[in-house]
Design an enzyme around this catalytic site. Sequence first.
Site, PDB file in Angstrom:
ATOM      1  CB  CYS A  60     -11.690  -1.079  -1.886  1.00  0.00           C
ATOM      2  SG  CYS A  60     -11.589   0.699  -1.582  1.00  0.00           S
TER       3      CYS A  60
ATOM      4  N   GLY B 248       0.152  -5.464  -6.611  1.00  0.00           N
ATOM      5  CA  GLY B 248       0.801  -4.918  -5.431  1.00  0.00           C
ATOM      6  C   GLY B 248       2.297  -4.760  -5.588  1.00  0.00           C
ATOM      7  N   GLY B 249       2.775  -3.515  -5.627  1.00  0.00           N
ATOM      8  CA  GLY B 249       4.204  -3.256  -5.625  1.00  0.00           C
ATOM      9  C   GLY B 249       4.932  -3.599  -6.909  1.00  0.00           C
TER      10      GLY B 249
ATOM     11  N   GLY C 234      -1.054  -0.971 -10.808  1.00  0.00           N
ATOM     12  CA  GLY C 234      -1.924   0.135 -10.461  1.00  0.00           C
ATOM     13  C   GLY C 234      -1.240   1.478 -10.593  1.00  0.00           C
TER      14      GLY C 234
END
Length: 335
Positions: free
Chosen positions: A102, A214-215, A235
Site C-alpha cells: 500500500c 494488478g490490471g 481488486g
Amino acid sequence: MKKEKKSRIGVARRFAVAPMIDWTDRHCRFFHRQLMMRGQVYTEMIVADAVLHGDRDRLLGFAQCEHPVVLQLGGSDPQKLSEAASIGEAFGYDEINLNVGCPSDRVQSGTFGACLMRTPEIVEQAVSAMKAAVSVPVTVKCRIGVDDQDPHTVLPDFIDRMVGAGADAVWIHARKAWLKGLSPKENRSIPPLDYPLVYAMKERHPDFFIGINGGILTMDAAEAHLEKLDGVMIGRAAYQTPTLLAEVDHRLFGAPRRPLDWQALRDAMMAYADRELAAGTRLSQITRHMIGLFNGYAGARRFRQILSTEATGPEAGPEVIARAFDAVALDEKAA
C-alpha cells in the site's frame, strides 16, 4: 503446548478478492461471498497497533460464511505483528497476510506498506516472527518495487528472502509504487504493469506459491494468468462489477455452472441487513458495496439511485434493497 504448524500453501489454483482500504469491510465480504464460494476474501488492511489496543470485536469480527477469509495486517514491528497475527488466528482467520504494497501517505507515515520494499530485512524478520506465533499460513502482498528501485534486482531478492523466512505465499501487485508524486489512486493505474517479471519469479521458485494482482479485469484474463501462476487476485474490477465473482466457482474451480439466483441474493442481503440494522449498522454501510451489481443491465441507473439515496435515511430498512432489485429488468441488457 507448541502449536502444530500447517504446511505451506500447496501450489494449486487460487482466486482472491484483493484487500482494499475503505472497501473490503465485513459487509462487502458478506456480499461477495453470496456470489462465490471458493475464492478467498480479505479484510481491509488493519494496523497491528489497532489490533493490539483497539476494539477487536469491531475490527476483527466476521461472519462464518466468509471462510476462507484472510486477515491483512499492516506494520513493521515484528513483535507487534506476531502478537496481532496470534490474535487474528484466535478470532478464526484462515490466513494472515502482511501488507508490503500500500502506497498511501498514512501508511508511509507509519513506516509500513510499500515503503517496506526498501527494507526487506524487516519484512523477513516480521514474517519469521509471525510464522513462529501462528499455525495458519502467513503470506505477503507486495509490489515489484518502489520509486527508483530496479524491480529486476529488487523483486528476486525480496522473494528469496520471503521463501527463506518461511512465508507460505507471496502475492505480487505487478506494478511499482511511486511513494512521492502519485496518489494511491494513480498508483493503481499509472505505473506500467510487468507481468513477465512476476512469471519469472514463479520460474525461479517453481515449488513456491506466487499469485498476481494488478490490471486483471476479466475471468479470461484470470485464466490466462493461472496458466503460469498459482493465484489471481482481482481488486477494483470485482468491486465495480461484482457479477464477475459469480463466474469464479465454475470457471476457475470446476463447479457446475449455475445461473445467478437474483431472488436468493436479494433475500440473503435483506436478511443480512435486517440483522445488522438491529445491531446498530446503517443500511448505507451495507448497500454501498452493492452499487455496481447490475452494471450492464437495463435499470442499473435506477438501482444505483435507490441505493445511493433511499438507503441513507435514518429509517431506511431492508425494503430499500427490494425496491432497488425491482427496478432492474433482469432479462434485458442495457443498450
